[in-house]
Design a protein around this motif. Structure first.
Motif, short mmCIF file in Angstrom:
data_model
loop_
_atom_site.label_atom_id
_atom_site.label_comp_id
_atom_site.label_asym_id
_atom_site.label_seq_id
_atom_site.Cartn_x
_atom_site.Cartn_y
_atom_site.Cartn_z
N MET A 150 0.03 -0.27 -8.71
CA MET A 150 1.16 0.53 -9.58
C MET A 150 2.03 1.24 -8.92
SD MET A 150 -1.66 3.87 -8.85
CE MET A 150 -1.33 3.88 -6.50
N ASP A 151 3.12 1.09 -9.71
CA ASP A 151 4.06 1.15 -8.96
C ASP A 151 5.43 1.96 -8.16
OD1 ASP A 151 4.55 -0.83 -11.09
OD2 ASP A 151 5.49 0.12 -12.65
N GLU A 152 4.13 3.45 -7.93
CA GLU A 152 4.88 3.99 -6.97
C GLU A 152 3.84 4.73 -6.81
OE1 GLU A 152 7.39 6.60 -8.92
OE2 GLU A 152 9.68 5.58 -8.93
N GLY A 153 3.56 5.34 -5.71
CA GLY A 153 2.03 5.66 -4.70
C GLY A 153 2.67 6.23 -3.60
N GLY A 154 3.37 5.58 -2.25
CA GLY A 154 3.11 6.03 -1.37
C GLY A 154 3.04 5.30 -0.19
N ALA A 155 2.92 5.39 0.92
CA ALA A 155 2.11 4.49 1.64
C ALA A 155 0.98 4.99 1.83
CB ALA A 155 2.88 5.28 3.37
N ARG A 156 1.19 5.97 1.58
CA ARG A 156 -1.49 6.51 2.04
C ARG A 156 -2.50 5.79 0.46
NH1 ARG A 156 0.70 11.96 3.32
NH2 ARG A 156 -0.09 12.21 1.29
N PRO A 157 -1.94 5.14 -0.34
CA PRO A 157 -2.66 4.97 -1.05
C PRO A 157 -2.46 3.06 -1.11
CG PRO A 157 -1.37 6.63 -2.15
CD PRO A 157 -0.26 6.19 -1.25
N TYR A 158 -1.33 2.28 -0.72
CA TYR A 158 -1.31 1.48 -0.09
C TYR A 158 -1.54 0.61 1.00
CZ TYR A 158 1.37 -3.17 0.21
OH TYR A 158 1.83 -4.60 -0.20
#
Length: 281
Positions: free
Chosen positions: A78-86
């Motif tokens: 995902m290009d964006e999603g935030g710190a938690r999913p990463y």
């Protein structure tokens, strides 16, 4: 995983069971070892370590590892999603590494039992490498717990800087856990040590249900999925501890635990995906 967590448990030797004969022992001793290995579906090393060889166990471990890898790759794509999913993606990668390495060593032991039976491998020849491999497999448990803790910190703390400080401070703790599990060769130490981390993760999810995150609110149904995943991990630990299974001969507690852990991975992934797709992180 198991869960790995999970499902990589060295079985305890039952009373009266024969120890593996050393190289050069009689054919009767080798035949006795083979009867024990085939009947109980494990590979017994001279050190006392026993590794499950039931096909259902390592097959479900491969499935579990594939699920972890697919979920992690999807979250990282995902290009964006935030710190938690990463951060959850890192947890799934480490969980998958634990499952894959466990599957490989269980599978290898299954092959070795067959080769010893055919006279293609000398009994005991692989004991030292197996012990080293088992230690390497169990050392992954520390990383697995660490990344779950890091994700929980992002949920609990009100800003990413504080969460990063918590994660950095936890590195020595989880490194020590990895060393302890690897040195003891006992997966139950990993399971016991996992409970505080899983409990912290569940508490962080519960906190954000009542108190939304000030800068990155948790997606409404993501918290339910995360809590479900945490409960499934606890259930997997119970299955392993008490050796719960429908069929010891065909689908023992290792296989059951891997199936439960796979369900947990699905909940972790769908929770992280919902959180990211909602644009709330």
């Amino acid at each position: 995983m198991p869960p790995h967590g999970v499902g990589l448990r060295p079985h305890c030797r039952p009373q009266g069971a024969a120890a593996p004969p050393a190289a050069g022992e009689s054919r009767d001793a080798v035949a006795e070892w083979l009867a024990d290995a085939r009947g109980n579906q494990w590979y017994r090393c001279s050190s006392g370590l026993t590794i499950c060889t039931q096909p259902a166990g390592w097959i479900t471990d491969y499935v579990f590892a594939a699920g972890c890898a697919a979920g992690a790759a999807s979250l990282q794509s995902m290009d964006e999603g935030g710190a938690r999913p990463y951060s959850m993606a890192k947890f799934l990668w480490s969980f998958g590494a634990l499952g894959l390495s466990g599957a490989l060593i269980h599978h290898l032991c299954w092959v070795l039992v067959r080769r010893v039976g055919r006279g293609q491998t000398r009994l005991g020849a692989m004991d030292a490498p197996l012990l080293a491999l088992w230690s390497a497999v169990l050392s992954i448990c520390g990383a697995n717990n660490y990344y779950l803790f890091a994700t929980a910190s992002l949920l609990w703390c009100d800003d990413e800087a504080t969460a990063a400080e918590w994660a950095a401070g936890a590195v020595p703790v989880y490194a020590a856990l990895a060393l302890a599990v690897a040195a003891s060769h006992k997966i139950l130490i990993h399971i016991g040590a996992s409970l505080p981390t899983v409990s912290f993760f569940a508490a962080a999810c519960a906190k954000r249900i009542g108190t939304p995150h000030p800068t990155a609110p948790l997606a409404p149904h993501a918290s339910d999925l995360y809590l479900g995943a945490a409960l499934l991990l606890v259930a997997g630990g119970v299955v392993t501890k008490f050796k719960l299974s429908a069929s010891r001969a065909h689908f023992n507690h290792n296989a059951v635990m891997h199936a439960v852990a796979t369900a947990a991975v699905y909940c972790f992934y769908t929770g992280a995906r919902a959180d990211a797709d909602a644009g709330l992180v």
